[in-house]
Write an enzyme that holds these catalytic residues in place. Structure first.
Site, PDB file in Angstrom:
ATOM      1  N   ASP A   6       4.889 -64.854 -21.273  1.00 40.74           N
ATOM      2  CA  ASP A   6       3.784 -64.326 -22.058  1.00 40.74           C
ATOM      3  C   ASP A   6       2.965 -65.474 -22.643  1.00 40.74           C
ATOM      4  O   ASP A   6       3.494 -66.548 -22.954  1.00 40.74           O
ATOM      5  CB  ASP A   6       4.346 -63.446 -23.181  1.00 40.74           C
ATOM      6  N   GLU A  53       1.452 -65.117 -17.434  1.00 44.84           N
ATOM      7  CA  GLU A  53       0.476 -64.220 -18.049  1.00 44.84           C
ATOM      8  C   GLU A  53      -0.781 -65.042 -18.348  1.00 44.84           C
ATOM      9  O   GLU A  53      -0.856 -65.781 -19.322  1.00 44.84           O
ATOM     10  CB  GLU A  53       1.023 -63.610 -19.338  1.00 44.84           C
ATOM     11  N   ASP A 108       1.170 -53.958 -23.534  1.00 41.26           N
ATOM     12  CA  ASP A 108       0.176 -54.083 -24.601  1.00 41.26           C
ATOM     13  C   ASP A 108      -1.021 -53.158 -24.407  1.00 41.26           C
ATOM     14  O   ASP A 108      -1.941 -53.166 -25.229  1.00 41.26           O
ATOM     15  CB  ASP A 108      -0.327 -55.528 -24.685  1.00 41.26           C
TER      16      ASP A 108
END
Length: 212
Positions: A6, A53, A108
C-alpha cells in the site's frame, strides 16, 4: 500468494513532518532508498511477490523502481469512466498493460453497486457506452467484472462484495473517516454455488482459468 504494498510511493520518497506539528501541512519531501531495499529483498528471496499500489500522483522515480524490479501496478475500473475525456484515462481497459493488476474496486472504494448508484450521469453514460450495453445499478458489478476479466492485465481481482453484487451497506473502508470501518464480514451461507459457477464461466470465457 501476492502482497499488495500500500502507498508504494512511500518506498521512494516520504513527507517528513516535525514531531511538534499538529498537522501535516508543514514538512518536506525526503528520498528513501527504494532500490537498496528491494535489491536486498531480491537477494534473500528471489522473485518478489509484490503488487505496487501506484494510485494517485506517481513520480518517475517510482515508475523506475517498479520497472527495475518487475513490480506490477494497479488499475481500478471505478476510476476509469469519469469526465468527457475518459478514453485517455489510464484505468480504462484498453489502456492496461500486461504487467499490472486490474480491480473492479478496492477496500478503499465503495462496492461497485454502491459506486454506480452514486455516480453522476456522465460517468454512467460513459460506462454504458464503453461496455456496449445499458448499465444499471443491478448489473454494474457484472459489467465491471467482465471488463476486468477481459483486460490484458495479468491478474484481475474482484472484491467478494462485487462478486455477490452487494450495495453500499457492504463497503469495507472510507478513507478519512475514523469510525465505522472494517466491520463488514462475509458470513456462512453468503457464497453459494451460483456465485462460483458464474465466476468460473466468466473466467473461462476470458482465459483466466488455471491450465490444469
Amino acid at each position: 500468494d501476492l502482497a499488495e504494498l500500500d502507498h508504494f510511493r512511500g518506498f521512494c520518497g516520504y513527507w517528513e513532518i516535525p514531531a511538534g506539528e499538529e498537522t501535516a501541512v508543514n514538512g518536506a519531501w525526503k528520498s528513501a532508498p527504494a532500490s537498496d531495499f528491494f535489491t536486498s529483498l531480491q537477494r534473500h528471496f528471489g522473485k518478489l511477490p509484490f503488487i505496487a499500489e501506484d494510485l494517485g500522483v506517481i513520480t518517475p522515480d517510482v515508475r523506475q523502481v517498479m520497472q527495475d524490479f518487475s513490480l506490477p501496478g494497479m488499475h481500478v475500473l471505478q476510476f476509469a469512466f469519469a469526465g468527457k475525456d475518459f478514453a485517455h484515462n489510464p484505468d480504462v481497459p484498453h489502456a492496461h498493460e500486461n504487467r499490472s493488476v486490474v480491480y473492479s474496486g478496492t477496500h478503499d472504494n465503495a462496492t461497485t453497486r454502491g459506486w454506480f448508484a452514486a455516480a453522476g450521469e456522465v460517468e454512467k453514460n460513459n460506462l454504458s457506452q464503453y461496455a456496449g450495453t445499458q448499465v444499471t445499478e443491478h448489473n454494474a458489478s457484472e459489467v465491471l467484472a467482465r471488463l476486468a476479466f477481459g483486460s490484458v492485465a495479468d491478474l484481475a481481482v474482484l472484491p467478494v462484495q462485487d462478486a455477490l453484487n452487494l450495495g453500499k451497506e457492504a463497503r469495507m473502508n472510507t478513507p478519512g473517516i475514523g469510525e465505522g470501518n472494517w466491520s463488514w464480514r462475509l458470513v456462512p451461507g453468503q457464497l453459494h454455488e451460483d456465485s462460483f459457477s458464474r465466476l468460473k464461466a466468466m473466467a473461462g470465457v476470458y482465459g483466466r482459468l488455471p491450465e490444469s
